[in-house]
Scaffold this active site. Structure first.
Site, PDB file in Angstrom:
ATOM      1  N   CYS A  85      69.727  28.341  32.108  1.00 38.94           N
ATOM      2  CA  CYS A  85      68.601  27.522  32.662  1.00 38.94           C
ATOM      3  C   CYS A  85      68.373  26.500  31.577  1.00 38.94           C
ATOM      4  CB  CYS A  85      67.145  28.420  32.411  1.00 38.94           C
ATOM      5  SG  CYS A  85      67.452  29.996  33.125  1.00 38.94           S
ATOM      6  N   HIS A 333      61.257  25.424  39.013  1.00 36.80           N
ATOM      7  CA  HIS A 333      62.331  25.878  38.135  1.00 36.80           C
ATOM      8  C   HIS A 333      63.911  25.724  38.774  1.00 36.80           C
ATOM      9  CE1 HIS A 333      64.723  27.238  34.994  1.00 36.80           C
ATOM     10  NE2 HIS A 333      64.675  28.510  35.237  1.00 36.80           N
TER      11      HIS A 333
END
Length: 387
Positions: A85, A333
């Site tokens: 991420c 996200h």
């Protein structure tokens, strides 16, 4: 080494886009960044660094050159960063390093991900590649399960409850409702956030970010080039650090050491401390992650994060607004785009272009991007009004 400036930044909308590809999403972000960087021609770009987990779990080996060639950057060297991420947060760092070193005068950093073209079971599998394989992923532990362990440990150690996670969700949805690029751009009540279905106790649905499609792009340049542009934000400090990938391998479940070390490096480079930060974009993949970030970034003492959210300190009109974009919780996200997308928000705030969520008088911003449950972290300190 010379100073580096963000001179353009843009992103696609985040969400679910079955008619888009990772190339088309990146093109939207790139063109937006280029439009905001008046004075920069595509031919000026010397280097490109892009981040992606793997584009829908497909692990495409040359997705970096695929997106840069698609937007017409023919022959420009492109590297792809895969740091879970934190991929495009690290991409921004690499682009800054290229300009600082003098190997490039103008560099493009960005990220992209397509995540909604898979079933929930497949998505869960591919998200798990960012965790420890043998003892987490292959034993059935999900990322919500990992962060639930962190949340449980935090509740046991400090004066905290799941209500504090719900308050984080309410705040970030209120901000995201002001962001036209947000995936979940709607408000929610405290009751909505408190009473949502459990995902991994003590975390419920409103304590977890969505999986999103999207892309973001950032253009960084030397001072000479920045002086030609409409807007410029100085990259005052950069810090990055690694940590053991598996949660069970660490000394603490209630802090992320890589965040703390990355922040300290960025603060030292910038010559500032936590008290000098006017706003922050932090990595709130789960609500507990935002509370941990308050402490790991030095915004408060250990165990005091619930007090910050209770007192409204991190609200949009508080003393230290956190996640004015809506954060991962509301903005979304798309893994490879998230870190660069945080820099897009910081650039907008520091150049007075954030619209209804503009923080008046903001001059120093911080972005905080985490890979997995903390195996990697990168922090940028950005300063406006310097050119």
């Amino acid at each position: 080494m010379r100073d580096v400036y963000v001179v353009g930044a843009g992103q696609s909308k985040y969400g679910a886009f079955p008619d888009e590809s990772y190339r088309s999403l990146f093109e939207t972000a790139y063109e937006s960044a280029l439009d905001s960087a008046g004075g920069i021609d595509p031919g000026d770009i010397d280097e490109a660094v892009v981040g992606s987990l793997g584009v829908g779990g497909r692990q495409l080996g040359l997705s970096g050159p695929a997106v840069t060639e698609h937007v017409g950057l023919h022959g420009v060297p492109c590297s792809r960063i895969e740091n879970a991420c934190a991929a495009s947060g690290y991409a921004v760092r690499q682009a800054v390093q290229a300009v600082k070193s003098g190997m490039a005068d103008v560099a493009l950093a960005g990220g992209y991900e397509v995540m909604t073209d898979m079933s929930g079971d497949v998505a869960k599998y591919w998200l798990g590649v960012s965790g420890e394989t043998e003892w987490e992923r292959l034993t059935g532990t999900t990322f919500s399960g990992v962060y639930a362990q962190m949340a449980s440990a935090y509740i046991d150690a400090y004066d905290a409850s799941p209500d504090h996670f719900s308050k984080v969700a309410v705040k970030n949805h209120a901000n995201g409702a002001k962001n036209p690029k947000a995936h979940l751009g709607f408000t929610c009540s405290f009751d909505d956030a408190r009473d949502a279905p459990v995902v991994a106790d003590p975390l419920n649905l409103y304590h977890c970010c969505p999986t999103s499609d999207g892309a973001a792009a950032v253009i960084v340049a030397s001072e000479e080039f920045a002086e030609k542009c409409d807007d410029a934000v100085r990259v005052a400090g950069v810090g990055a650090a690694s940590e053991r990938v598996g949660l069970f391998q660490r000394d603490s479940y209630t802090s992320i050491r890589s965040t703390e070390e990355a922040a300290n490096t960025a603060y030292e480079m910038a010559g500032v401390g936590p008290d000098d930060i006017d706003f922050a974009e932090v990595h709130d993949c789960f609500a507990i992650a935002e509370l941990l970030a308050y402490e790991d970034l030095g915004f408060c003492e250990r165990g005091e994060a619930p007090n910050l959210i209770d007192r409204g300190v991190t609200e949009l009109d508080g003393d230290l607004p956190v996640n004015p974009s809506g954060g991962l919780k509301s903005k979304g996200h798309p893994i490879g785009a998230t870190g660069a997308g945080q820099v897009v928000e910081a650039f907008s705030q520091l150049t007075g272009q954030a619209g209804d969520r503009q923080i008046e008088g903001a001059n120093v911003g911080l972005t905080h991007n985490v890979g997995g449950s903390g195996g990697a972290a990168v922090v940028h300190v950005l300063e406006g009004g310097v050119l």
